[in-house]
Design a protein around this motif. Structure first.
Motif, PDB file in Angstrom:
ATOM      1  N   GLU A  73       0.836  -1.200   0.000  1.00 50.85           N
ATOM      2  CA  GLU A  73       0.000   0.000   0.000  1.00 50.85           C
ATOM      3  C   GLU A  73       0.871   1.251   0.000  1.00 50.85           C
ATOM      4  OE1 GLU A  73      -3.798   1.795   2.528  1.00 50.85           O
ATOM      5  OE2 GLU A  73      -2.580   0.160   3.329  1.00 50.85           O
ATOM      6  N   VAL A  74       0.609   2.153  -0.922  1.00 44.82           N
ATOM      7  CA  VAL A  74       1.385   3.382  -1.041  1.00 44.82           C
ATOM      8  C   VAL A  74       0.846   4.422  -0.075  1.00 44.82           C
ATOM      9  CG1 VAL A  74       2.081   5.252  -2.594  1.00 44.82           C
ATOM     10  CG2 VAL A  74       1.921   2.900  -3.451  1.00 44.82           C
ATOM     11  N   ALA A  75       1.711   4.921   0.804  1.00 41.06           N
ATOM     12  CA  ALA A  75       1.324   5.984   1.727  1.00 41.06           C
ATOM     13  C   ALA A  75       1.215   7.298   0.970  1.00 41.06           C
ATOM     14  CB  ALA A  75       2.353   6.103   2.846  1.00 41.06           C
ATOM     15  N   ASP A  77       1.190  10.360   2.253  1.00 45.22           N
ATOM     16  CA  ASP A  77       2.035  11.427   2.795  1.00 45.22           C
ATOM     17  C   ASP A  77       3.405  10.847   3.108  1.00 45.22           C
ATOM     18  OD1 ASP A  77       2.017  10.173   5.396  1.00 45.22           O
ATOM     19  OD2 ASP A  77       0.056  11.055   5.748  1.00 45.22           O
ATOM     20  N   LYS A  78       4.293  11.684   3.590  1.00 47.56           N
ATOM     21  CA  LYS A  78       5.676  11.272   3.837  1.00 47.56           C
ATOM     22  C   LYS A  78       5.971  11.015   5.304  1.00 47.56           C
ATOM     23  CE  LYS A  78       7.646  13.495  -0.255  1.00 47.56           C
ATOM     24  NZ  LYS A  78       8.709  14.401  -0.778  1.00 47.56           N
ATOM     25  N   LYS A  79       4.929  10.885   6.123  1.00 49.50           N
ATOM     26  CA  LYS A  79       5.160  10.734   7.560  1.00 49.50           C
ATOM     27  C   LYS A  79       5.957   9.479   7.889  1.00 49.50           C
ATOM     28  CE  LYS A  79       2.888  10.813  12.067  1.00 49.50           C
ATOM     29  NZ  LYS A  79       3.799   9.833  12.642  1.00 49.50           N
ATOM     30  N   LEU A  80       5.611   8.345   7.273  1.00 49.76           N
ATOM     31  CA  LEU A  80       6.329   7.106   7.572  1.00 49.76           C
ATOM     32  C   LEU A  80       7.815   7.251   7.231  1.00 49.76           C
ATOM     33  CD1 LEU A  80       3.869   4.327   6.312  1.00 49.76           C
ATOM     34  CD2 LEU A  80       4.406   4.905   8.677  1.00 49.76           C
ATOM     35  N   ILE A  81       8.095   7.834   6.067  1.00 48.61           N
ATOM     36  CA  ILE A  81       9.490   8.009   5.653  1.00 48.61           C
ATOM     37  C   ILE A  81      10.202   9.018   6.553  1.00 48.61           C
ATOM     38  CG2 ILE A  81      10.980   8.869   3.801  1.00 48.61           C
ATOM     39  CD1 ILE A  81       9.082   7.616   1.797  1.00 48.61           C
ATOM     40  N   ASN A  82       9.531  10.125   6.854  1.00 46.42           N
ATOM     41  CA  ASN A  82      10.157  11.145   7.698  1.00 46.42           C
ATOM     42  C   ASN A  82      10.491  10.606   9.081  1.00 46.42           C
ATOM     43  OD1 ASN A  82      10.018  13.018   5.652  1.00 46.42           O
ATOM     44  ND2 ASN A  82       8.088  13.931   6.368  1.00 46.42           N
ATOM     45  N   ASP A  83       9.591   9.817   9.648  1.00 50.72           N
ATOM     46  CA  ASP A  83       9.857   9.220  10.967  1.00 50.72           C
ATOM     47  C   ASP A  83      11.090   8.326  10.908  1.00 50.72           C
ATOM     48  OD1 ASP A  83       7.652  10.492  11.989  1.00 50.72           O
ATOM     49  OD2 ASP A  83       6.359   8.712  11.959  1.00 50.72           O
ATOM     50  N   ALA A  84      11.219   7.562   9.831  1.00 47.27           N
ATOM     51  CA  ALA A  84      12.366   6.661   9.679  1.00 47.27           C
ATOM     52  C   ALA A  84      13.659   7.447   9.535  1.00 47.27           C
ATOM     53  CB  ALA A  84      12.149   5.749   8.472  1.00 47.27           C
ATOM     54  N   ASN A 124       6.135   2.254  -0.487  1.00 44.37           N
ATOM     55  CA  ASN A 124       7.124   3.317  -0.701  1.00 44.37           C
ATOM     56  C   ASN A 124       8.523   2.817  -0.353  1.00 44.37           C
ATOM     57  OD1 ASN A 124       4.433   4.627   0.541  1.00 44.37           O
ATOM     58  ND2 ASN A 124       5.273   6.013  -1.010  1.00 44.37           N
ATOM     59  N   GLN A 125       8.764   1.514  -0.575  1.00 41.93           N
ATOM     60  CA  GLN A 125       9.987   0.911  -0.071  1.00 41.93           C
ATOM     61  C   GLN A 125      11.241   1.502  -0.723  1.00 41.93           C
ATOM     62  OE1 GLN A 125       9.956  -3.395   1.013  1.00 41.93           O
ATOM     63  NE2 GLN A 125       7.989  -3.455  -0.051  1.00 41.93           N
ATOM     64  N   ILE A 126      11.240   1.677  -2.029  1.00 38.15           N
ATOM     65  CA  ILE A 126      12.420   2.228  -2.698  1.00 38.15           C
ATOM     66  C   ILE A 126      12.606   3.705  -2.337  1.00 38.15           C
ATOM     67  CG2 ILE A 126      13.450   2.781  -4.930  1.00 38.15           C
ATOM     68  CD1 ILE A 126      13.664  -0.149  -4.213  1.00 38.15           C
ATOM     69  N   ASP A 127      11.505   4.462  -2.249  1.00 32.27           N
ATOM     70  CA  ASP A 127      11.598   5.865  -1.831  1.00 32.27           C
ATOM     71  C   ASP A 127      12.185   5.959  -0.424  1.00 32.27           C
ATOM     72  OD1 ASP A 127      10.511   6.707  -4.208  1.00 32.27           O
ATOM     73  OD2 ASP A 127       8.463   6.799  -3.428  1.00 32.27           O
ATOM     74  N   LEU A 163      16.788   7.252   3.193  1.00 31.09           N
ATOM     75  CA  LEU A 163      17.734   6.829   4.229  1.00 31.09           C
ATOM     76  C   LEU A 163      19.169   6.941   3.735  1.00 31.09           C
ATOM     77  CD1 LEU A 163      15.827   3.691   5.598  1.00 31.09           C
ATOM     78  CD2 LEU A 163      16.113   5.897   6.747  1.00 31.09           C
ATOM     79  N   LYS A 164      19.376   6.718   2.447  1.00 34.38           N
ATOM     80  CA  LYS A 164      20.723   6.823   1.881  1.00 34.38           C
ATOM     81  C   LYS A 164      21.287   8.221   2.076  1.00 34.38           C
ATOM     82  CE  LYS A 164      24.243   5.259  -0.488  1.00 34.38           C
ATOM     83  NZ  LYS A 164      25.136   4.198   0.058  1.00 34.38           N
ATOM     84  N   LYS A 165      20.422   9.212   2.019  1.00 39.87           N
ATOM     85  CA  LYS A 165      20.868  10.604   2.161  1.00 39.87           C
ATOM     86  C   LYS A 165      21.370  10.927   3.567  1.00 39.87           C
ATOM     87  CE  LYS A 165      17.774  12.326  -1.468  1.00 39.87           C
ATOM     88  NZ  LYS A 165      16.589  13.177  -1.774  1.00 39.87           N
ATOM     89  N   THR A 166      21.038  10.086   4.546  1.00 37.58           N
ATOM     90  CA  THR A 166      21.522  10.330   5.909  1.00 37.58           C
ATOM     91  C   THR A 166      22.999  10.017   6.047  1.00 37.58           C
ATOM     92  OG1 THR A 166      21.050   8.091   6.724  1.00 37.58           O
ATOM     93  CG2 THR A 166      19.241   9.704   6.806  1.00 37.58           C
ATOM     94  N   GLY A 167      23.543   9.254   5.104  1.00 32.82           N
ATOM     95  CA  GLY A 167      24.952   8.886   5.170  1.00 32.82           C
ATOM     96  C   GLY A 167      25.252   7.742   6.114  1.00 32.82           C
ATOM     97  N   LYS A 168      24.234   7.175   6.716  1.00 29.61           N
ATOM     98  CA  LYS A 168      24.434   6.057   7.644  1.00 29.61           C
ATOM     99  C   LYS A 168      24.588   4.747   6.873  1.00 29.61           C
ATOM    100  CE  LYS A 168      23.736   8.753  11.199  1.00 29.61           C
ATOM    101  NZ  LYS A 168      24.798   9.081  12.182  1.00 29.61           N
TER     102      LYS A 168
END
Length: 716
Positions: free
Chosen positions: A480-482, A484-491, A548-551, A556-561
Motif C-alpha cells: 500500500e502506497v502511503a 504522505d511522507k510521515k512514515l518516511i520522515n519518521d524513519a 514506498n519501499q524504494i523511496d 535513508l541513503k541521504k543520511t549517510g548512515k
C-alpha cells in the motif's frame, strides 16, 4: 478371524482378501477424501464433539478413505486458538475419528488422517520452518532430512498418518505466487532434497523391494507417510499464472522433469498437479501416472488429487462420468474435496470396465493403510507427553535451518574486503526500520497457522541480545502506497542518531481472518489485501517492490548512515537499486519462527552466513526467463534495452570467510569421471563453503544445455 486380519499374511494377501469382501459403495468410500477435516469436529463446554456432517459422510461411504486437514488452523479453515485443536488435544481427536470410522465400517477399515506440512505442520502449537525457497539456499539435504524426521515424529504423536509436502515444483518464473514452495530452479538439487524429505519422514518404510509381498512391520505405527507434491511441471505455467497451462514438448519435459520422477520411488504418495503438460491435464495423464511413475520408475504408493482439481476435468469432459473415467483410468487413487469421485457409481454403470481401475485404486489405498499399521493398531497414545520434547528439539534445529537458509549477497564494496559492513559490533546503535519488523506473519510464508507470542522471538527482541540501543520506525507499507511522507520522515529522523540502519524490505504471504478463499484454499482475487503479494493464487506481473519501499531506501541513503537491507520475501524482487544503494544485503526469504533470531545472529557475527542461491536471480520481470540451464545456442543474449544476464548467478553467496579454489582435476576412466578440487579457507573466520560441480556437453545430436548441476558438496 478373516485372512485380512491375519498379521502373519503379506500385505498383498490381506488386501486381496479384504477387497473381495467389499461392496461397490465401500470401495467408492475408500477413494474419497471429500470432506474438509476441520468440519469434522466442534468444541463446546462439554469438550470436543464430532459433527453430523462428518457422521453423514462416513455413513454415505460406509467408511472413510481419508480425511484432510483435521488439525488445520488458518484463516481459510477459520480455526484458531479459540476453536481449534491444540497439540495436546490432537491424539484424542484422532482417536475419536478412527473409533467412529471403524465402528461404522462393516469390515472395520480405518481412515487416513492427512495433514498439510509444506514448512511445518499447519496446526496450532506447531513449529514453522523456513519456506522451501529459503531451504533451497542451504545445499544441505542432511539438514532437511533431520527436519523431516522431527516433523514426522510430531505428526505421529498427534495421530496423523500422511504429510503433504511441497517439493517437486521448479522456480522458472518468479511471477508465480507459489515460488516460495519451490527449492529453486535446479532439477538435480530439487531431486536430492526430495529424496532427503522422503527418507526423513518415512525412514525405511518402503524399500527397493515390493512392500506388498512383505508382512506389516512391527514398527509400522512409528512411521508416517509423505505425499510429495506436485506431479509435475507446475512452475512452468505460462506467464507465471497459478495452475496455468504448460506448453512443453516431450523432450523438454523428459530432460527437465524426467530425472525428478525417480526421486519419488519410495514415497507413500504423490499429489498430481493442477496444470496440463502440452494440453493433457496431469489428473488425466495416464502416460505420466501409470507408464512413467509406476511402470518405469517403480512407484508403489498412491496418487492423490489436488484440491477440487478433478472438478476442473468437468470443463474438459463435459460431465461427471467422463471425468471419473479419465481420472480413474489415468491412475488417480484418492480425491480431494471434489464432487467428481462422488459420482463413481454412475460412471461404472455407464462404463463397467471402470470397476477394474477402481479396484486397483482401492487396493493401493488399502495397502498404504496396512503399510502404516492402521489395521492392527489404529489408535495413538493420548498420554504420551513427548510432543513437547519434540517441539523443543525442533526449535533448535529450526534455528540452524533458518540460519543456513539466509544468503548474503552484498557486504561493502565487492573489490574491497576492508569495506565490509558486516558483522556489526556489539553495542552498535541501530535504527531498525521496515514493514516486517513487528509482524511475525510477514516472516512465515503461506500455509501458516496462527502464532502465539511464546512461539518466536521478535526481531527487535532478538537484536537486543547484542545491543540495547535500538529505535524503530515502520517506514513503509509492503504494498500500500502511503499518500504522505510521515512514515518516511519518521524513519529518517530516528536514523540521524544511529550508527547503522537495519531495513527490512520485500513482500508478504500473510493471510488474515477477514479474507475470503476459493474452495481449494487459494485466496480469492477480490480478497487480496494491499499488503499481501505472494502465496497461492497471488501472481504478479512485475517484480518491483511495492509501497514506498524504494523511496524510503533513497531517503535513508541521504543520511549517510550504513544501511543493511534484510529482504523478507517468497520470490525474487527487482533489487537492482537496493544492490546499488545499500551497504549490505541479506536475502532472508521467509525464514520461519526462528528467522528474526537467525538474522540477528548473522548481523552480529555469531553465525557466519553460508547460503547459496538456488536460482539465477533476475534483474526484473522483463528479462525472464534467466534460469541457468537454458539450451546453448547462438543468439543475442542481451536485449536492446537490458542485459540478458541475471543480477546474481545460480550458486552465488558471500561469507565472512574467504575461500580459494586450486588444483581442479578431472580423471576419466571406464565411463566414470572423477573430479577433485582443493578448497582452502584463506581467512581467520571459520566458515562453510558449498562446492558446485557443473558439466557442459558437446557432440550431441540435439541442442545441449549451457551447463547442468551434476553434484555439490558442503564442507566446513
Amino acid at each position: 478371524m478373516f485372512p485380512y486380519q491375519n498379521k502373519d499374511l503379506t500385505i498383498r494377501e490381506r488386501v486381496n482378501d479384504l477387497i473381495s469382501r467389499m461392496t461397490l459403495q465401500e470401495k467408492i468410500g475408500q477413494v474419497n477424501q471429500h470432506l474438509y477435516g476441520w468440519q469434522s469436529y466442534y468444541k463446546d463446554s462439554s469438550g470436543i464433539n464430532l459433527t453430523n456432517k462428518f457422521k453423514n459422510h462416513v455413513n454415505w461411504g460406509q467408511g472413510l478413505g481419508a480425511l484432510y486437514g483435521l488439525f488445520r488452523a488458518d484463516p481459510w479453515s477459520k480455526k484458531n486458538y479459540d476453536n481449534g485443536i491444540r497439540a495436546n488435544e490432537s491424539a484424542h481427536l484422532a482417536n475419536m475419528i478412527q473409533s467412529y470410522v471403524i465402528s461404522k465400517s462393516r469390515l472395520g477399515i480405518p481412515t487416513l488422517i492427512v495433514e498439510e506440512m509444506p514448512h511445518g505442520h499447519q496446526a496450532l502449537d506447531s513449529v514453522t520452518y523456513p519456506t522451501n525457497i529459503g531451504k533451497g539456499n542451504t545445499f544441505d539435504p542432511e539438514l532437511l532430512q533431520k527436519s523431516a524426521e522431527l516433523q514426522a515424529e510430531e505428526l505421529q504423536l498427534k495421530g496423523g498418518n500422511l504429510a503433504l509436502v511441497s517439493s517437486l515444483d521448479l522456480l522458472k518464473d518468479p511471477r508465480w505466487g507459489r515460488s516460495e514452495e519451490t527449492f529453486g530452479e535446479s532439477p538435480y538439487l530439487t531431486g536430492s532434497y526430495t529424496k532427503a524429505i522422503i527418507d526423513g519422514f518415512q525412514g525405511d518404510l518402503i524399500s527397493d523391494t515390493n512392500f506388498l509381498d512383505e508382512k506389516v512391520s512391527k514398527n509400522a505405527r512409528k512411521h508416517v507417510g509423505v505425499v510429495i507434491k506436485h506431479l509435475i511441471g507446475q512452475g512452468e505455467a505460462l506467464g507465471g499464472h497459478n495452475s496455468g497451462t504448460v506448453p512443453m514438448g516431450q523432450r523438454e519435459f523428459l530432460e527437465v522433469y524426467g530425472p525428478l520422477i525417480p526421486s519419488l520411488k519410495k514415497a507413500v504418495g504423490v499429489m498430481a498437479a493442477y496444470n496440463d503438460i502440452d494440453g493433457v491435464p496431469c489428473h488425466a495423464n495416464r502416460n505420466l501416472l501409470d507408464n512413467l511413475l509406476r511402470k518405469k520408475d517403480g512407484f508403489q504408493g498412491i496418487v492423490m488429487a489436488d484440491g477440487t482439481a478433478l472438478d476442473r476435468l468437468v470443463d474438459l469432459y463435459s460431465n461427471y462420468s467422463e471425468s471419473v473415467f479419465a481420472a480413474l483410468n489415468a491412475g488417480v487413487d484418492l480425491s480431494l474435496w471434489d464432487d467428481v469421485y462422488m459420482h463413481i457409481g454412475d460412471a461404472i454403470e455407464k462404463y463397467p470396465q471402470l470397476l477394474l481401475d477402481l479396484n486397483n485404486s482401492v487396493k493401493r489405498v488399502l495397502s498404504i493403510k496396512f503399510l502404516l499399521g492402521l489395521f492392527d493398531d489404529p489408535y495413538v497414545d493420548e498420554d504420551d507427553t513427548n510432543i513437547e520434547e519434540v517441539i523443543h528439539e525442533s526449535n533448535d534445529l529450526n534455528l540452524e535451518l533458518s540460519s543456513e537458509s539466509i544468503t548474503l549477497v552484498k557486504n561493502g564494496v565487492p573489490s574491497d574486503k576492508s569495506s565490509s559492513i558486516l558483522p556489526l559490533k556489539k553495542g552498535t546503535k541501530l535504527a531498525v526500520i521496515g514493514p516486517h519488523v513487528k509482524n511475525i506473519y510477514h516472516w512465515l510464508g503461506d500455509y501458516t497457522a496462527p502464532q502465539l507470542n511464546s512461539q518466536y522471538i521478535s526481531f527487535i527482541g532478538s537484536l537486543r541480545e547484542y545491543t540495547s540501543d535500538i529505535t524503530y520506525a515502520k517506514g513503509s507499507n509492503i504494498r500500500e502506497v502511503a499518500q504522505d511522507k510521515k512514515l518516511i520522515n519518521d524513519a529518517v529522523n530516528i536514523s540521524s542518531n544511529a550508527d547503522a540502519v537495519v531495513l527490512t524490505m520485500g513482500g508478504s504471504s500473510m493471510r488474515n481472518f477477514d479474507m475470503s478463499f476459493l474452495n481449494n484454499g487459494a485466496m480469492s482475487d477480490e480478497s487480496i489485501l494491499k499488503n499481501t503479494d505472494t502465496g497461492e493464487n497471488v501472481d504478479v506481473a512485475s517484480l518491483s517492490l511495492g509501497g514506498n519501499q524504494i523511496d524510503l531506501l533513497k531517503a535513508l541513503k541521504k543520511t549517510g548512515k550504513p544501511i543493511i537491507v534484510v529482504m523478507i520475501q517468497g520470490r525474487p524482487y527487482d533489487i537492482t537499486e537496493i544492490m546499488q544503494l545499500a551497504d549490505a544485503v541479506l536475502l532472508a526469504w521467509y525464514p520461519g519462527q526462528q528467522g528474526p533470531k537467525a538474522v540477528s545472529n548473522i548481523l552480529f557475527g555469531k553465525t557466519n552466513p553460508n547460503g547459496k542461491l538456488p536460482i539465477s536471480y533476475p534483474r526484473n520481470a522483463e528479462q525472464l526467463p534467466v534460469y541457468y540451464y537454458q539450451r546453448r545456442v547462438l543468439k543475442n543474449e542481451n536485449y536492446f534495452d537490458e542485459t540478458g544476464s541475471p543480477l546474481l548467478r545460480f550458486g552465488y553467496g558471500l561469507s565472512y570467510a574467504f575461500f580459494d579454489y586450486k588444483n581442479l582435476k578431472v580423471n576419466y576412466k571406464d565411463n566414470i569421471a572423477r573430479v577433485s578440487v582443493d578448497v582452502k579457507n584463506i581467512s581467520n573466520q571459520d566458515g562453510k563453503e558449498t562446492i558446485l560441480l557443473f558439466s557442459s556437453f558437446f557432440g550431441t545430436d540435439v541442442l545441449p544445455r549451457q551447463k547442468q548441476l551434476m553434484d555439490y558438496k558442503k564442507v566446513f
